[in-house]
Motif scaffolding. Structure first.
Motif, PDB file in Angstrom:
ATOM      1  N   ALA A  84      90.939 152.407  97.599  1.00  0.00           N
ATOM      2  CA  ALA A  84      91.961 153.713  97.109  1.00  0.00           C
ATOM      3  C   ALA A  84      91.463 154.558  96.488  1.00  0.00           C
ATOM      4  CB  ALA A  84      93.710 152.604  96.394  1.00  0.00           C
ATOM      5  N   LYS A  85      90.259 154.608  95.933  1.00  0.00           N
ATOM      6  CA  LYS A  85      88.994 155.963  95.563  1.00  0.00           C
ATOM      7  C   LYS A  85      88.696 156.635  96.974  1.00  0.00           C
ATOM      8  CE  LYS A  85      88.362 153.562  91.404  1.00  0.00           C
ATOM      9  NZ  LYS A  85      87.135 152.672  90.621  1.00  0.00           N
ATOM     10  N   ILE A  86      88.273 155.874  97.486  1.00  0.00           N
ATOM     11  CA  ILE A  86      88.286 156.358  99.381  1.00  0.00           C
ATOM     12  C   ILE A  86      89.544 157.601  99.207  1.00  0.00           C
ATOM     13  CG2 ILE A  86      87.480 155.550 101.386  1.00  0.00           C
ATOM     14  CD1 ILE A  86      85.855 153.623 100.607  1.00  0.00           C
ATOM     15  N   SER A  87      90.422 156.531  99.653  1.00  0.00           N
ATOM     16  CA  SER A  87      91.766 157.049  99.989  1.00  0.00           C
ATOM     17  C   SER A  87      91.927 158.430 100.004  1.00  0.00           C
ATOM     18  CB  SER A  87      92.473 156.101 100.074  1.00  0.00           C
ATOM     19  OG  SER A  87      92.461 154.939 101.217  1.00  0.00           O
ATOM     20  N   ASP A  88      91.645 158.916  98.499  1.00  0.00           N
ATOM     21  CA  ASP A  88      92.233 159.387  97.423  1.00  0.00           C
ATOM     22  C   ASP A  88      90.912 161.180  98.132  1.00  0.00           C
ATOM     23  OD1 ASP A  88      93.787 159.741  95.909  1.00  0.00           O
ATOM     24  OD2 ASP A  88      92.358 158.892  93.990  1.00  0.00           O
ATOM     25  N   VAL A  89      89.292 160.701  97.966  1.00  0.00           N
ATOM     26  CA  VAL A  89      88.829 161.591  98.617  1.00  0.00           C
ATOM     27  C   VAL A  89      89.314 162.246 100.482  1.00  0.00           C
ATOM     28  CG1 VAL A  89      87.123 161.344  96.409  1.00  0.00           C
ATOM     29  CG2 VAL A  89      86.648 160.110  98.888  1.00  0.00           C
ATOM     30  N   LEU A  90      89.129 160.678 101.075  1.00  0.00           N
ATOM     31  CA  LEU A  90      88.984 160.907 102.340  1.00  0.00           C
ATOM     32  C   LEU A  90      91.058 161.641 102.480  1.00  0.00           C
ATOM     33  CD1 LEU A  90      87.734 158.476 103.752  1.00  0.00           C
ATOM     34  CD2 LEU A  90      86.745 160.321 103.531  1.00  0.00           C
ATOM     35  N   ASP A  91      91.962 161.681 101.821  1.00  0.00           N
ATOM     36  CA  ASP A  91      93.268 162.614 101.591  1.00  0.00           C
ATOM     37  C   ASP A  91      93.926 161.198 102.780  1.00  0.00           C
ATOM     38  OD1 ASP A  91      95.245 163.999 101.212  1.00  0.00           O
ATOM     39  OD2 ASP A  91      94.662 164.838 103.382  1.00  0.00           O
ATOM     40  N   LEU A  92      93.602 160.175 102.482  1.00  0.00           N
ATOM     41  CA  LEU A  92      94.663 159.051 103.031  1.00  0.00           C
ATOM     42  C   LEU A  92      95.673 158.550 101.753  1.00  0.00           C
ATOM     43  CD1 LEU A  92      91.795 157.092 104.861  1.00  0.00           C
ATOM     44  CD2 LEU A  92      93.293 159.004 106.292  1.00  0.00           C
ATOM     45  N   ASP A  93      96.572 157.731 102.734  1.00  0.00           N
ATOM     46  CA  ASP A  93      97.751 157.204 101.793  1.00  0.00           C
ATOM     47  C   ASP A  93      97.641 155.736 101.780  1.00  0.00           C
ATOM     48  OD1 ASP A  93      99.680 155.764 101.087  1.00  0.00           O
ATOM     49  OD2 ASP A  93     101.588 157.441 101.441  1.00  0.00           O
ATOM     50  N   GLY A 121      95.193 155.416  94.843  1.00  0.00           N
ATOM     51  CA  GLY A 121      95.220 156.374  96.597  1.00  0.00           C
ATOM     52  C   GLY A 121      96.067 156.450  97.793  1.00  0.00           C
ATOM     53  N   ARG A 122      97.420 157.326  96.826  1.00  0.00           N
ATOM     54  CA  ARG A 122      97.986 157.619  98.155  1.00  0.00           C
ATOM     55  C   ARG A 122      97.949 159.499  98.163  1.00  0.00           C
ATOM     56  NH1 ARG A 122     104.289 154.917  97.643  1.00  0.00           N
ATOM     57  NH2 ARG A 122     104.044 155.428  99.789  1.00  0.00           N
ATOM     58  N   ARG A 123      98.062 159.587  99.540  1.00  0.00           N
ATOM     59  CA  ARG A 123      98.239 160.942  99.427  1.00  0.00           C
ATOM     60  C   ARG A 123      98.900 161.530  98.741  1.00  0.00           C
ATOM     61  NH1 ARG A 123      99.238 160.287 104.641  1.00  0.00           N
ATOM     62  NH2 ARG A 123      97.357 160.474 105.936  1.00  0.00           N
ATOM     63  N   SER A 124      98.811 162.550  98.492  1.00  0.00           N
ATOM     64  CA  SER A 124     100.243 163.480  97.532  1.00  0.00           C
ATOM     65  C   SER A 124      99.959 165.368  97.751  1.00  0.00           C
ATOM     66  CB  SER A 124     100.154 162.560  96.300  1.00  0.00           C
ATOM     67  OG  SER A 124      98.728 163.232  95.823  1.00  0.00           O
ATOM     68  N   PHE A 145      96.165 142.736  99.723  1.00  0.00           N
ATOM     69  CA  PHE A 145      95.665 142.432  98.822  1.00  0.00           C
ATOM     70  C   PHE A 145      96.491 144.380  98.165  1.00  0.00           C
ATOM     71  CE2 PHE A 145      93.599 139.549  99.623  1.00  0.00           C
ATOM     72  CZ  PHE A 145      93.568 138.101  99.145  1.00  0.00           C
ATOM     73  N   PHE A 146      96.909 144.723  97.019  1.00  0.00           N
ATOM     74  CA  PHE A 146      97.315 146.200  96.963  1.00  0.00           C
ATOM     75  C   PHE A 146      96.043 146.778  96.068  1.00  0.00           C
ATOM     76  CE2 PHE A 146     100.673 144.549  99.181  1.00  0.00           C
ATOM     77  CZ  PHE A 146     101.058 145.051 100.273  1.00  0.00           C
ATOM     78  N   PRO A 147      96.024 148.142  96.142  1.00  0.00           N
ATOM     79  CA  PRO A 147      95.973 148.092  94.616  1.00  0.00           C
ATOM     80  C   PRO A 147      95.949 148.518  92.976  1.00  0.00           C
ATOM     81  CG  PRO A 147      95.891 149.926  95.915  1.00  0.00           C
ATOM     82  CD  PRO A 147      96.176 148.660  96.928  1.00  0.00           C
ATOM     83  N   GLY A 148      96.121 148.828  92.218  1.00  0.00           N
ATOM     84  CA  GLY A 148      96.883 149.339  91.147  1.00  0.00           C
ATOM     85  C   GLY A 148      96.206 149.674  89.838  1.00  0.00           C
ATOM     86  N   VAL A 149      97.028 149.721  88.411  1.00  0.00           N
ATOM     87  CA  VAL A 149      96.759 150.465  87.379  1.00  0.00           C
ATOM     88  C   VAL A 149      95.570 149.274  86.546  1.00  0.00           C
ATOM     89  CG1 VAL A 149      99.260 149.724  86.744  1.00  0.00           C
ATOM     90  CG2 VAL A 149      97.636 151.106  85.092  1.00  0.00           C
ATOM     91  N   GLY A 150      96.120 148.515  87.415  1.00  0.00           N
ATOM     92  CA  GLY A 150      94.254 147.115  86.434  1.00  0.00           C
ATOM     93  C   GLY A 150      95.003 145.593  86.978  1.00  0.00           C
ATOM     94  N   VAL A 151      93.949 144.795  87.052  1.00  0.00           N
ATOM     95  CA  VAL A 151      94.500 143.158  87.058  1.00  0.00           C
ATOM     96  C   VAL A 151      94.759 143.169  85.758  1.00  0.00           C
ATOM     97  CG1 VAL A 151      93.146 140.943  87.774  1.00  0.00           C
ATOM     98  CG2 VAL A 151      93.471 143.076  89.372  1.00  0.00           C
ATOM     99  N   GLY A 152      95.641 142.294  85.632  1.00  0.00           N
ATOM    100  CA  GLY A 152      96.478 141.333  83.975  1.00  0.00           C
ATOM    101  C   GLY A 152      96.760 139.780  84.101  1.00  0.00           C
TER     102      GLY A 152
END
Ligand SMILES: NC(=O)c1ccc[n+]([C@@H]2O[C@H](COP(=O)([O-])OP(=O)(O)OC[C@H]3O[C@@H](n4cnc5c(N)ncnc54)[C@H](O)[C@@H]3O)[C@@H](O)[C@H]2O)c1
Length: 461
Positions: free
Chosen positions: A257-266, A458-461, A284-291
């Motif tokens: 997700a962080k890589i997608s952020d800098v590479l402008d990917l969703d 990690g989503r394109r915005s 598996f999916f990224p998110g705000v944290g694992v609990g």
């Protein structure tokens, strides 16, 4: 029918006790929290979960379930199922106290021929090195000959209407082969599934595609099946390792997700694309944290056990750090987005949606909410906290009040009811200018089309 004692009526013990009662066993549910016993004795569930509530109703109508806080009531039981929590302490080290306390309290009631099963998650070696000596000392008997000791780690997925205590496949290990068979036969009797030896799985049953004359078939581990492991340590390791595999994979997609952020990917589109590949694990999916009490905890137990035995598993450590860092990452997305719109975090009202660690449950343990809230409070944000499933941390009593006057929304938990009430077209009406979607649960385009600044993980915005 045999008499069963279930020790600890939490998320795991309550549905298990109810299932045993439904299947005709006479079940004493021993729970140390009296308020919980009172709720159960009145016929209600203290756990908000459709599958648990349905099972409990069936158990109550069977007349076989007896919740109590009185230890003497377990006298005469022949099977003891230990379902107490196994958390980590402030230093993220395993806390065995609830388990030790439960073992000490049941020991005087264990008789020759009885079966004791640890359902709680423990690190490999716990049953032989810690549980067994306590039981032998407390009972004055020999494990494996006078009584049997087994481990059958619970895998139930709370909030999941399909995979429940009634059908999730189990693994069982014991300190003797006859104990493993005894325990496995008991579990097969409540789950109604087939009994396997682990040696059969690789050859015959590991999920796989197979070509057959008229196309292909997918082999699956049958619902409600019970697989006997070669040892009790192996059964312990299955649970600790399967949750660690999940944690590491979630950490990895958080990196993607962080890589997608800098590479402008969703990253959501990319994961959906990857999910079309029919073999391999995930998605598996990224998110705000694992609990929760499993994925955020079990890797710590495994890491500690491995470290003590001489090998420090760096990747588990790194994955835990990555996942524990996600609340901070999410808050930084909010800070940047507010900055883009010309607002400081300090003094700005933020609707913090969700407290529970995952959607459609009321479980707060290890929830990323706490990290997010702490960081935002430190930065001086004005928080309107709302969770539709659990009220304890709420500062407002409805979604509308949370949105009212807020400049930003930060989604921690994607409860279905809240997500379905969050209509994109109403966001601007409420004055919302920024949406931080910590669960990537909203339709990004529709939010953006309203002129709202949208950031997912990690989503394109
Ligand atoms: N929650 C899950 O989804 C889940 C899934 C799979 C495995 N597990 C594992 O199952 C175990 C139990 O988890 P949980 O979520 O049910 O915990 P929980 O905290 O919800 O329930 C444990 C219950 O045991 C009671 N208790 C503690 N000591 C006791 C004693 N000596 N006598 C009687 N009652 C006692 C507590 O009051 C509590 O109600 C843990 O090891 C956990 O890792 C949990």
């Amino acid at each position: 029918m045999k008499k069963i004692a279930v020790i600890g009526l939490g998320y795991v013990g309550l549905p298990l006790a109810a299932l045993c009662a439904k299947k005709g066993f006479s079940v004493v549910g021993l729970e140390s929290r009296r308020e919980v016993v009172d709720v159960l004795a009145s016929g209600d569930s203290h756990i908000k979960d459709a599958a648990v509530e349905r099972l409990l109703a069936e158990a109550n109508s069977s007349g076989n379930f007896y919740p109590t806080a009185v230890i003497e009531e377990i006298a005469g039981c022949e099977i003891f199922l230990i379902c107490v929590s196994t958390p980590v302490d402030g230093d993220r080290e395993p806390n065995l106290q609830p388990l030790i306390g439960a073992l000490e309290s049941i020991s005087p009631y264990v008789k020759r021929g009885d079966l004791i099963v640890i359902e709680s998650t423990v690190f490999p070696g716990t049953c032989e090195q810690i549980v067994l000596p306590i039981l032998e000392q407390g009972t004055g008997m020999k494990a494996g000959t006078d009584f049997q000791l087994a481990h059958c780690p619970e895998r139930v997925n709370l909030g999941d209407l399909f995979w429940t205590t009634e059908n999730i496949p189990r693994v069982v290990g014991a300190i003797t082969e006859s104990g493993a068979r005894q325990a496995a036969e008991f579990y097969a009797s409540i789950l109604g599934g087939q009994l396997f030896d682990v040696r059969e799985i690789r050859k015959n049953l590991r999920p796989k595609f197979a070509l057959v004359p008229d196309g292909y078939s997918v082999k699956q581990i049958p619902l409600g099946s019970v697989t006997m492991m070669r040892s009790i340590r192996d059964a312990e390791a299955v649970k600790a390792m399967e949750n660690t595999v999940r944690d590491v994979n979630i950490a990895f997609v958080n990196e993607l997700a962080k890589i997608s952020d800098v590479l402008d990917l969703d990253v959501v589109d990319i994961i959906d694309g990857m999910a079309t590949k029919p073999f391999g694990k995930g998605p598996f999916f990224p998110g705000v944290g694992v609990g929760g009490h499993c994925i955020a905890v079990d890797p710590e137990w495994l890491k500690t056990a491995s470290k003590k035995a001489g090998y420090m598993p760096e990747i588990i450590q790194l994955s835990r750090m990555t996942n524990n860092g996600m609340p901070g990452y999410t808050v930084s997305l909010l800070q940047d987005a507010l900055n883009d719109r010309g607002y400081p975090v300090k003094g700005t009202r933020v609707a913090l949606l969700g407290v529970a660690y995952k959607r459609n449950v009321d479980d707060l343990r290890e929830s990323p909410f706490y990290g997010v809230r702490e960081l935002l409070e430190k930065k001086g944000a004005v928080l309107a906290v709302y969770d539709s499933w659990v009220e304890s941390e709420n500062t407002v009593s409805s979604l509308v009040s949370a949105l009212s006057g807020a400049k930003a929304i930060l989604i921690v938990t994607d409860h279905d009811d809240v997500v379905s009430e969050l209509h994109e077209q109403d966001l601007r009406k409420h004055g919302i200018e920024v949406v931080i979607d910590g669960r990537n649960c909203l339709d990004a385009e529709r939010v953006i089309n309203q002129g709202v600044l949208y950031r997912g993980i990690g989503r394109r915005s």
